[in-house]
Scaffold this active site. Structure first.
Site, mmCIF file in Angstrom:
data_model
loop_
_atom_site.group_PDB
_atom_site.id
_atom_site.type_symbol
_atom_site.label_atom_id
_atom_site.label_comp_id
_atom_site.label_asym_id
_atom_site.label_seq_id
_atom_site.Cartn_x
_atom_site.Cartn_y
_atom_site.Cartn_z
ATOM 1 N N ASP A 143 -1.720 -9.126 -1.048
ATOM 2 C CA ASP A 143 -0.376 -8.999 -1.620
ATOM 3 C C ASP A 143 -0.439 -9.173 -3.140
ATOM 4 O O ASP A 143 0.198 -8.438 -3.890
ATOM 5 C CB ASP A 143 0.550 -10.056 -0.996
ATOM 6 N N HIS A 148 2.591 -14.650 4.223
ATOM 7 C CA HIS A 148 2.066 -13.282 4.223
ATOM 8 C C HIS A 148 2.856 -12.490 5.261
ATOM 9 O O HIS A 148 2.449 -12.324 6.402
ATOM 10 C CB HIS A 148 0.578 -13.247 4.558
HETATM 11 P P1 NAX Z 1 -8.942 -4.601 14.512
HETATM 12 O O1 NAX Z 1 -8.101 -4.578 15.720
HETATM 13 O O2 NAX Z 1 -9.606 -3.369 14.021
HETATM 14 O O3 NAX Z 1 -10.104 -5.688 14.718
HETATM 15 C C1 NAX Z 1 -9.875 -6.958 15.218
HETATM 16 C C2 NAX Z 1 -11.126 -7.405 15.931
HETATM 17 O O4 NAX Z 1 -10.967 -8.755 16.309
HETATM 18 C C3 NAX Z 1 -11.426 -6.606 17.197
HETATM 19 O O5 NAX Z 1 -12.750 -6.096 17.131
HETATM 20 C C4 NAX Z 1 -11.275 -7.650 18.306
HETATM 21 O O6 NAX Z 1 -12.186 -7.452 19.369
HETATM 22 C C5 NAX Z 1 -11.591 -8.939 17.546
HETATM 23 N N1 NAX Z 1 -11.114 -10.157 18.187
HETATM 24 C C6 NAX Z 1 -9.964 -10.346 18.894
HETATM 25 N N2 NAX Z 1 -9.915 -11.588 19.377
HETATM 26 C C7 NAX Z 1 -11.025 -12.215 18.957
HETATM 27 C C8 NAX Z 1 -11.547 -13.533 19.150
HETATM 28 N N3 NAX Z 1 -10.901 -14.427 19.882
HETATM 29 N N4 NAX Z 1 -12.725 -13.826 18.564
HETATM 30 C C9 NAX Z 1 -13.398 -12.920 17.853
HETATM 31 N N5 NAX Z 1 -12.962 -11.665 17.644
HETATM 32 C C10 NAX Z 1 -11.795 -11.322 18.191
HETATM 33 O O7 NAX Z 1 -8.042 -5.278 13.369
HETATM 34 P P2 NAX Z 1 -8.242 -5.245 11.791
HETATM 35 O O8 NAX Z 1 -7.589 -4.039 11.242
HETATM 36 O O9 NAX Z 1 -9.664 -5.494 11.476
HETATM 37 O O10 NAX Z 1 -7.321 -6.472 11.363
HETATM 38 C C11 NAX Z 1 -7.651 -7.797 11.699
HETATM 39 C C12 NAX Z 1 -6.506 -8.744 11.410
HETATM 40 O O11 NAX Z 1 -6.197 -8.769 10.038
HETATM 41 C C13 NAX Z 1 -5.192 -8.357 12.114
HETATM 42 O O12 NAX Z 1 -4.616 -9.536 12.665
HETATM 43 C C14 NAX Z 1 -4.328 -7.868 10.967
HETATM 44 O O13 NAX Z 1 -2.952 -8.028 11.245
HETATM 45 C C15 NAX Z 1 -4.793 -8.745 9.848
HETATM 46 N N6 NAX Z 1 -4.491 -8.320 8.477
HETATM 47 C C16 NAX Z 1 -4.201 -9.291 7.565
HETATM 48 C C17 NAX Z 1 -3.951 -9.011 6.241
HETATM 49 C C18 NAX Z 1 -3.636 -10.080 5.260
HETATM 50 O O14 NAX Z 1 -3.342 -9.734 4.122
HETATM 51 N N7 NAX Z 1 -3.654 -11.383 5.579
HETATM 52 C C19 NAX Z 1 -3.964 -7.605 5.758
HETATM 53 C C20 NAX Z 1 -4.692 -6.661 6.651
HETATM 54 C C21 NAX Z 1 -4.530 -6.906 8.123
HETATM 55 O O15 NAX Z 1 -3.322 -6.331 8.548
#
Ligand code: NAX
Length: 328
Positions: free
Chosen positions: A159, A187
């Site tokens: 952000d 956020h």
């Molecule tokens: P993806 O869905 O591509 O990847 C997430 C991965 O996490 C998957 O491979 C899944 O298998 C794994 N996972 C789920 N549960 C797990 C656990 N208990 N232990 C280990 N791995 C686990 O998501 P992606 O686009 O990479 O985004 C990841 C996270 O970042 C999401 O929650 C998203 O909302 C968040 N974001 C946060 C942002 C921020 O500024 N704070 C911005 C970007 C993003 O939206």
């Protein structure tokens, strides 16, 4: 030379993971003198994909990458961890209520907090990226009573970077000329990007913009809704820019902020600026020697106060909700 630093990345097979891991391996997370050992955590179904990424990391022949281990068990993944990047989370799916979302994430961040408590190195630093990032960080922190609370942080740097870029574009200056911008609060769409203390080429940024309606009606909503704009354009959520922000967050925490500037981090409130103690909220911070400090003494006018309070209220509500669920 230095011993390798253990960096644990959760959600390693996800899209942010794919953008993040190569930059860690290349030395951009900690600096060009610091070798790293990657410890990847995934859910069992995604371990194979993480192994694929590990093959590609090997093919990068990164001089600073001294090893990669892959786990589907949090206790193992966080053993000896120095830097923990908690990226994997449960996304909100159709028809899911907020309570369901918080509960599902509690199922991830509670055991991860416990695992960090059990096995992390004394100097562990934790960054939560997975949403809802601030409250997920609170959950993990509350299950790691032996780790200093201030080591748990949430990412608002994306952000922050978005706001810097939008302001630079508006004023026709280089991003490097924008200093002292702040993201306050959660956020989420309630976040408040504040340019009233920001400087552009040494001058006050809000005065340089000169147009309060641009700030209220264009800048703030543009930054707050940038995630949705990216999804609309790309057909997928921000990934490389999120990875970039995670790199910036940790790099600055470890290596210090520049003189005359600050960054935004979601950190446990000490009560500064009327934010209730313990909430993980975004603040302006400077960093030095691996520690951060909230920038004190900023004047908060009525326009800013109202917006900070609204976002902090949302954080309080999220905390109440996870309290009720027994997650903190
Ligand atoms: P993806 O869905 O591509 O990847 C997430 C991965 O996490 C998957 O491979 C899944 O298998 C794994 N996972 C789920 N549960 C797990 C656990 N208990 N232990 C280990 N791995 C686990 O998501 P992606 O686009 O990479 O985004 C990841 C996270 O970042 C999401 O929650 C998203 O909302 C968040 N974001 C946060 C942002 C921020 O500024 N704070 C911005 C970007 C993003 O939206």
């Amino acid at each position: 030379t230095q011993a390798p630093v253990n960096v644990t990345v959760t959600g390693a097979a996800g899209q942010i993971g794919y953008a993040l891991l190569f930059r860690i391996a290349s030395g951009q997370l900690l600096g060009q003198d610091t070798p790293v050992k990657l410890r990847l955590l995934e859910i069992p179904q995604a371990v194979k994909a993480a192994e694929g990424t590990a093959l590609e990391l090997e093919d990068g022949a990164f001089p600073l990458l001294s090893g990669i281990d892959i786990f589907d068990d949090a206790k193992q993944a966080f053993a000896g961890v120095n830097v923990a990047l908690l990226v994997g989370a449960r996304p909100r799916t159709k028809g899911m209520e907020r309570g369901d979302l918080l509960e599902a994430n509690g199922g991830i961040f509670k055991p991860q907090g416990e695992a960090i408590n059990a096995g992390a190195a004394d100097d562990v630093k934790v960054l939560v990226v997975g949403n809802p990032a601030n409250t997920n960080a609170l959950i993990a922190q509350s299950h790691a009573p032996d780790v200093p609370a201030d080591r748990f942080t949430a990412m608002t740097r994306l952000d922050h970077n978005r706001a810097v870029a939008q302001l630079a574009k508006k004023l026709g200056v280089a991003v490097a000329d924008v200093k002292k911008l702040t993201i306050w609060g959660n956020h989420s769409a309630t976040q408040y990007p504040d340019i009233f203390h920001a400087e552009v080429g040494g001058k006050n940024a809000a005065e340089a913009v000169g147009d309060q309606s641009w700030i209220a009606d264009e800048f703030i909503p543009r930054v707050a809704k940038r995630g949705a704009e990216i999804i609309e354009a790309r057909g997928a959520s921000s990934a490389a820019s999120a990875a970039n922000a995670a790199i910036d967050h940790v790099y600055d925490w470890v290596n210090g902020t520049a003189e005359g500037d600050w960054v935004s981090m979601g950190i446990p409130s000490d009560g500064s600026y009327g934010v209730p103690e313990g909430l993980i909220s975004s603040f302006p911070v400077t960093t030095k020697d691996g520690k951060y400090e909230i920038v004190q003494g900023l004047d908060i006018d009525a326009f800013s106060r109202e917006r900070i309070d609204a976002s902090v209220r949302e954080l309080s509500e999220e905390r109440d909700a996870v309290k009720q669920l027994g997650l903190v």
